[in-house]
Design a protein around this motif. Structure first.
Motif, mmCIF file in Angstrom:
data_model
loop_
_atom_site.group_PDB
_atom_site.id
_atom_site.type_symbol
_atom_site.label_atom_id
_atom_site.label_comp_id
_atom_site.label_asym_id
_atom_site.label_seq_id
_atom_site.Cartn_x
_atom_site.Cartn_y
_atom_site.Cartn_z
ATOM 1 N N GLY A 217 -1.955 -72.563 -38.654
ATOM 2 C CA GLY A 217 -3.294 -72.310 -38.128
ATOM 3 C C GLY A 217 -3.689 -70.856 -38.244
ATOM 4 O O GLY A 217 -4.819 -70.533 -38.649
ATOM 5 N N ASP A 218 -2.768 -69.946 -37.922
ATOM 6 C CA ASP A 218 -3.070 -68.518 -38.039
ATOM 7 C C ASP A 218 -3.218 -68.102 -39.498
ATOM 8 O O ASP A 218 -4.041 -67.236 -39.821
ATOM 9 N N ALA A 219 -2.413 -68.690 -40.375
ATOM 10 C CA ALA A 219 -2.500 -68.337 -41.794
ATOM 11 C C ALA A 219 -3.885 -68.637 -42.347
ATOM 12 O O ALA A 219 -4.401 -67.895 -43.198
ATOM 13 N N ARG A 220 -4.504 -69.689 -41.866
ATOM 14 C CA ARG A 220 -5.824 -70.079 -42.364
ATOM 15 C C ARG A 220 -6.936 -69.158 -41.869
ATOM 16 O O ARG A 220 -8.051 -69.205 -42.391
ATOM 17 N N LEU A 221 -6.638 -68.323 -40.879
ATOM 18 C CA LEU A 221 -7.632 -67.365 -40.404
ATOM 19 C C LEU A 221 -7.782 -66.185 -41.360
ATOM 20 O O LEU A 221 -8.772 -65.450 -41.290
ATOM 21 N N HIS A 222 -6.796 -65.999 -42.219
ATOM 22 C CA HIS A 222 -6.785 -64.830 -43.108
ATOM 23 C C HIS A 222 -7.803 -64.989 -44.217
ATOM 24 O O HIS A 222 -8.061 -66.105 -44.690
ATOM 25 N N ARG A 223 -8.355 -63.880 -44.656
ATOM 26 C CA ARG A 223 -9.351 -63.928 -45.734
ATOM 27 C C ARG A 223 -8.734 -64.305 -47.072
ATOM 28 O O ARG A 223 -9.431 -64.733 -47.990
ATOM 29 N N SER A 224 -7.417 -64.138 -47.198
ATOM 30 C CA SER A 224 -6.699 -64.515 -48.419
ATOM 31 C C SER A 224 -6.076 -65.890 -48.232
ATOM 32 O O SER A 224 -5.567 -66.208 -47.152
ATOM 33 N N PRO A 225 -6.077 -66.739 -49.281
ATOM 34 C CA PRO A 225 -5.438 -68.054 -49.150
ATOM 35 C C PRO A 225 -3.922 -67.979 -49.063
ATOM 36 O O PRO A 225 -3.272 -68.979 -48.748
ATOM 37 N N ASN A 226 -3.347 -66.810 -49.331
ATOM 38 C CA ASN A 226 -1.892 -66.682 -49.367
ATOM 39 C C ASN A 226 -1.328 -65.653 -48.391
ATOM 40 O O ASN A 226 -0.310 -65.905 -47.745
ATOM 41 N N ALA A 227 -1.951 -64.500 -48.283
ATOM 42 C CA ALA A 227 -1.364 -63.404 -47.505
ATOM 43 C C ALA A 227 -1.181 -63.765 -46.040
ATOM 44 O O ALA A 227 -0.289 -63.232 -45.360
ATOM 45 N N GLY A 228 -2.005 -64.670 -45.533
ATOM 46 C CA GLY A 228 -1.884 -65.044 -44.129
ATOM 47 C C GLY A 228 -0.570 -65.715 -43.784
ATOM 48 O O GLY A 228 -0.121 -65.634 -42.626
ATOM 49 N N TRP A 229 0.061 -66.365 -44.745
ATOM 50 C CA TRP A 229 1.305 -67.097 -44.438
ATOM 51 C C TRP A 229 2.455 -66.168 -44.080
ATOM 52 O O TRP A 229 3.055 -66.326 -43.012
ATOM 53 N N PRO A 230 2.816 -65.187 -44.904
ATOM 54 C CA PRO A 230 3.893 -64.286 -44.478
ATOM 55 C C PRO A 230 3.517 -63.453 -43.260
ATOM 56 O O PRO A 230 4.374 -63.159 -42.419
ATOM 57 N N GLU A 231 2.230 -63.081 -43.132
ATOM 58 C CA GLU A 231 1.822 -62.288 -41.975
ATOM 59 C C GLU A 231 1.926 -63.104 -40.690
ATOM 60 O O GLU A 231 2.402 -62.608 -39.659
ATOM 61 N N ALA A 232 1.476 -64.356 -40.730
ATOM 62 C CA ALA A 232 1.552 -65.200 -39.538
ATOM 63 C C ALA A 232 3.006 -65.474 -39.161
ATOM 64 O O ALA A 232 3.359 -65.488 -37.972
#
Length: 295
Positions: A217-232
């Protein structure tokens, strides 16, 4: 064997300055190739089509170079090690923690070397957030993704990935000049990072025994389709909140918080992020050895 040896060599030597003062780094050569085509083709009509042709040509050139250099495991290992960024990433992130402990001005100056956002008005949590986010995102782009594409397609796959990633960093911006020409580079980079970004998140969660709840859910908040996953994943593994508002070119962007409600990070969280980088590296090394002995 080659991938494991490359991971170990990069961790041991990093980016030796004495070498790259005398020779151009492969990433620098890739950047020059992208810029040369951009200057020549990014003009007139059909700029998006020209951008498609440019990244197709550059990707093919990179793959062919990888094929030509795949003649022996020694040059393969050396070049693969050069194209990994584990030690340099860990050193740059650790430098932010050290600088931040000396004082906020030093922390701002240090983090400015690894992020593109405005740093002059950052407080301590903002500096630490930027460093942790950079650690997570670049772990995916600079370590896991090139290792993944080497595992999938050898040196040609790794070089192709690095060329596309370099092109995205060079022309993949939504600016008046680059939006049409860089469209294909940005979309292809998104595609090539789709699996590695999620793999990075899984590795972060695995090495820290962190539950995955809320990461998607948090990964999908990111403006990038990918960068949110490692950050979350990093936010939950480290128990801190990341992302949130930040400024680019003087304009504040109101991005949502990741892992909202958790404490803001400080120097200790940045140091923990460095340790996390090495734990994921160790997992990759183990996977590299496992792949060698199972082949």
């Amino acid at each position: 064997m080659v991938l494991a040896a490359a991971l170990a060599l990069d961790a041991l030597l990093g980016e030796p300055r004495w070498l790259w003062r005398r020779l151009p780094h492969p990433a620098v050569l890739m950047g020059r190739a992208v810029e040369a085509l951009e200057r020549r083709w990014n003009r007139g009509r059909h700029r998006r089509a020209k951008g498609v042709a440019a990244i197709a040509f550059l990707a093919l050139l990179a793959a062919l170079a990888g094929w030509a250099l795949s003649v022996h495991w020694i040059p393969e290992t050396l070049l693969a090690a050069v194209l990994l960024a584990q030690r340099s990433l860990a050193e740059h992130v650790a430098a932010v923690a050290e600088a931040l402990r000396r004082g906020l001005p030093d922390g701002r100056a240090s983090v400015a070397r690894i992020v593109g956002r405005d740093t002059a008005g950052m407080d301590e949590p903002a500096v630490a957030r930027a460093a942790v986010e950079s650690a997570a995102e670049n772990l995916s782009d600079g370590v896991v993704a090139p290792a993944f594409w080497f595992a999938v397609a050898g040196l040609p796959g790794m070089l192709l990935y690095k060329m596309v990633n370099t092109a995205d960093s060079t022309v993949g911006y939504r600016t008046a000049r680059h939006e049409r020409f860089g469209w294909a580079s940005a979309r292809l980079d998104d595609l090539l990072n789709w699996v590695p970004a999620r793999l990075t998140a899984l590795l972060i969660l695995a090495v820290t025994a962190t539950a995955p709840r809320g990461v998607a859910g948090d990964a999908r908040l990111h403006r990038s389709p990918n960068a949110g996953w490692p950050e979350a994943a990093a936010a939950r593994a480290l128990g801190v909140s990341l992302a949130g508002p930040r400024a680019y070119d003087g304009a504040m962007q109101d991005y949502p918080l990741v892992n909202a409600g958790a404490p803001a990070p400080g120097p200790a969280a940045v140091e923990a992020a460095v340790r996390l980088l090495w734990r994921v590296w160790a997992a990759l090394l183990a996977l590299g050895f496992a792949g060698t002995y199972s082949a």
